[in-house]
Design a protein around this motif. Structure first.
Motif, PDB file in Angstrom:
ATOM      1  N   ALA A  51     -16.142  -3.701   7.529  1.00  0.00           N
ATOM      2  CA  ALA A  51     -15.961  -3.148   6.181  1.00  0.00           C
ATOM      3  C   ALA A  51     -15.695  -4.260   5.184  1.00  0.00           C
ATOM      4  N   SER A  52     -16.117  -4.046   3.955  1.00  0.00           N
ATOM      5  CA  SER A  52     -15.717  -4.980   2.906  1.00  0.00           C
ATOM      6  C   SER A  52     -14.213  -4.813   2.671  1.00  0.00           C
ATOM      7  N   ASN A  53     -13.612  -5.831   2.103  1.00  0.00           N
ATOM      8  CA  ASN A  53     -12.186  -5.766   1.800  1.00  0.00           C
ATOM      9  C   ASN A  53     -11.875  -4.612   0.857  1.00  0.00           C
ATOM     10  N   ALA A  54     -12.762  -4.369  -0.117  1.00  0.00           N
ATOM     11  CA  ALA A  54     -12.553  -3.264  -1.063  1.00  0.00           C
ATOM     12  C   ALA A  54     -12.630  -1.914  -0.348  1.00  0.00           C
ATOM     13  N   PRO A  81      -7.826  -4.207  -3.275  1.00  0.00           N
ATOM     14  CA  PRO A  81      -8.657  -5.320  -2.809  1.00  0.00           C
ATOM     15  C   PRO A  81      -8.089  -6.673  -3.213  1.00  0.00           C
ATOM     16  N   ILE A  82      -8.499  -7.685  -2.483  1.00  0.00           N
ATOM     17  CA  ILE A  82      -8.182  -9.066  -2.831  1.00  0.00           C
ATOM     18  C   ILE A  82      -9.393  -9.649  -3.544  1.00  0.00           C
ATOM     19  N   GLY A  83      -9.184 -10.134  -4.743  1.00  0.00           N
ATOM     20  CA  GLY A  83     -10.292 -10.653  -5.536  1.00  0.00           C
ATOM     21  C   GLY A  83     -11.289  -9.559  -5.849  1.00  0.00           C
ATOM     22  N   THR A 118      -5.672  -4.677  -7.972  1.00  0.00           N
ATOM     23  CA  THR A 118      -6.304  -5.756  -7.220  1.00  0.00           C
ATOM     24  C   THR A 118      -5.346  -6.935  -7.188  1.00  0.00           C
ATOM     25  N   THR A 119      -5.498  -7.752  -6.154  1.00  0.00           N
ATOM     26  CA  THR A 119      -4.686  -8.963  -6.048  1.00  0.00           C
ATOM     27  C   THR A 119      -5.560 -10.163  -6.388  1.00  0.00           C
ATOM     28  N   PRO A 120      -5.250 -10.900  -7.450  1.00  0.00           N
ATOM     29  CA  PRO A 120      -6.080 -12.049  -7.821  1.00  0.00           C
ATOM     30  C   PRO A 120      -6.069 -13.110  -6.725  1.00  0.00           C
ATOM     31  N   THR A 121      -7.196 -13.762  -6.539  1.00  0.00           N
ATOM     32  CA  THR A 121      -7.269 -14.787  -5.501  1.00  0.00           C
ATOM     33  C   THR A 121      -6.304 -15.937  -5.772  1.00  0.00           C
ATOM     34  N   PHE A 122      -6.052 -16.257  -7.066  1.00  0.00           N
ATOM     35  CA  PHE A 122      -5.143 -17.371  -7.347  1.00  0.00           C
ATOM     36  C   PHE A 122      -3.735 -17.048  -6.871  1.00  0.00           C
ATOM     37  N   ALA A 123      -3.344 -15.757  -6.915  1.00  0.00           N
ATOM     38  CA  ALA A 123      -2.015 -15.374  -6.445  1.00  0.00           C
ATOM     39  C   ALA A 123      -1.917 -15.508  -4.933  1.00  0.00           C
ATOM     40  N   VAL A 124      -2.990 -15.133  -4.231  1.00  0.00           N
ATOM     41  CA  VAL A 124      -3.005 -15.262  -2.778  1.00  0.00           C
ATOM     42  C   VAL A 124      -2.959 -16.736  -2.385  1.00  0.00           C
ATOM     43  N   LYS A 125      -3.713 -17.564  -3.093  1.00  0.00           N
ATOM     44  CA  LYS A 125      -3.703 -18.996  -2.802  1.00  0.00           C
ATOM     45  C   LYS A 125      -2.324 -19.603  -3.061  1.00  0.00           C
ATOM     46  N   ALA A 126      -1.661 -19.154  -4.132  1.00  0.00           N
ATOM     47  CA  ALA A 126      -0.326 -19.671  -4.447  1.00  0.00           C
ATOM     48  C   ALA A 126       0.677 -19.286  -3.367  1.00  0.00           C
ATOM     49  N   LEU A 127       0.520 -18.078  -2.831  1.00  0.00           N
ATOM     50  CA  LEU A 127       1.443 -17.585  -1.817  1.00  0.00           C
ATOM     51  C   LEU A 127       1.192 -18.199  -0.452  1.00  0.00           C
ATOM     52  N   PHE A 159       0.832  -1.205   0.000  1.00  0.00           N
ATOM     53  CA  PHE A 159       0.000   0.000   0.000  1.00  0.00           C
ATOM     54  C   PHE A 159       0.867   1.255   0.000  1.00  0.00           C
ATOM     55  N   ARG A 160       1.950   1.240   0.743  1.00  0.00           N
ATOM     56  CA  ARG A 160       2.857   2.390   0.756  1.00  0.00           C
ATOM     57  C   ARG A 160       3.495   2.607  -0.606  1.00  0.00           C
ATOM     58  N   LEU A 161       3.695   1.517  -1.336  1.00  0.00           N
ATOM     59  CA  LEU A 161       4.304   1.609  -2.663  1.00  0.00           C
ATOM     60  C   LEU A 161       3.286   1.934  -3.748  1.00  0.00           C
TER      61      LEU A 161
END
Length: 296
Positions: A226-229, A185-187, A246-255, A178-180
């Motif tokens: 609050a909603s994530n968004a 949001p996620i998904g 936005t951060t795709p859910t598949f990337a979060v799952k992979a991480l 966020f600072r960068l």
């Protein structure tokens, strides 16, 4: 001065609770490394190993916040076991000592989390909610609470949401992107994020300590989840950064693996019992809560 036995004293909530209550309670922190705890927390407290506690007869309050961080590592089978046993075993030992005490403490306050409810949609969830989603976080919290509730004294269980603080916890882990200017949001961001400012967290614990009519489960979340968004948008505003990614859910799952369910899904949790008992939140609104934190 009253006396308190505290587990999890070197964690985020424990550190702030000690600062808040050290003038009201003679606090003894249970820790695997007493010398380290004293270095971190100062000489206002005592530190002791669990095996060195003879009885709980001398304590007015027991506050149990110990537990392996649930989201710091991927959930291997071994990590899941550490998460569970770090909560269940110490709670079992405390409850056994409470039940054996001759001069029993007045109150037992024990940790839990909103993971007790499992993943949910946008239904407002109070402490009376029963339509649980069975998953790992639910398993951890349900047994944790069941153990705590066998104590033979007034018992309060803290179903805690995401604690917002400027010196640790979940917020510190998400700040860098966020600072960068890369946060967002996620998904689809529709999942709810039930949060609480650290000041309200510790004031809420103090409220339960001081109000002997309070017992049972309490949602420790702001009355305005609050909603994530929405959370991402308000955090970007607070940091004066854009909110375009936005951060795709598949990337979060992979991480994160299976532990990604903690951020991909959510719950819209309402602190009904705290508010009905007369507790007033200092930071019910997300923008005000973020503004009160030093996020430099």
């Amino acid at each position: 001065m009253k006396s308190m036995l505290l587990t999890g004293g070197t964690g985020l909530i424990g550190r702030h609770l000690i600062k808040k209550l050290k003038d009201q309670y003679d606090i003894t922190v249970v820790t695997r490394d007493p010398s380290r705890a004293l270095r971190l927390l100062g000489n206002d407290i005592k530190a002791i190993a669990m095996d060195d506690i003879d009885s709980l007869d001398s304590y007015d309050a027991i506050v149990n916040l110990a537990g392996e961080p649930i989201a710091d590592k991927r959930w291997s089978d071994a990590q899941k076991e550490r998460i569970c046993q770090s909560r269940w075993q110490i709670t079992e030992r405390l409850v056994a000592m409470i039940n054996q005490a001759q001069d029993k403490p007045d109150v037992f306050i024990s940790g839990s989390a909103i993971g007790y409810y499992g993943r949910q949609d946008d239904t407002p969830i109070t402490e009376d909610f029963k339509d649980f989603h069975e998953e790992f976080s639910r398993t951890v919290c349900a047994k944790w609470e069941d153990i705590a509730n066998t104590a033979s004294i007034r018992t309060c269980v803290l179903r805690t949401g995401v604690v917002l603080s400027d010196d640790g916890g979940a917020l510190s882990k998400m700040l860098m992107p966020f600072r960068l200017g890369l946060g967002g949001p996620i998904g689809d961001g529709k999942q709810f994020m039930s949060w609480i400012h650290i000041d309200d967290m510790v004031r809420g614990i103090q409220f339960l300590l001081e109000n002997d009519q309070c017992s049972g489960p309490f949602n420790f979340t702001s009355p305005k989840p609050a909603s994530n968004a929405f959370f991402a948008h308000k955090l970007c505003q607070r940091l004066d950064r854009p909110c375009i990614f936005t951060t795709p859910t598949f990337a979060v799952k992979a991480l994160m693996g299976e532990s990604s369910e903690l951020v991909i899904y959510g719950q819209k949790v309402i602190p009904m019992r705290l508010e009905n008992a007369g507790f007033n939140f200092s930071f019910p609104v997300l923008a005000d809560a973020l503004a009160a934190l030093d996020l430099r």
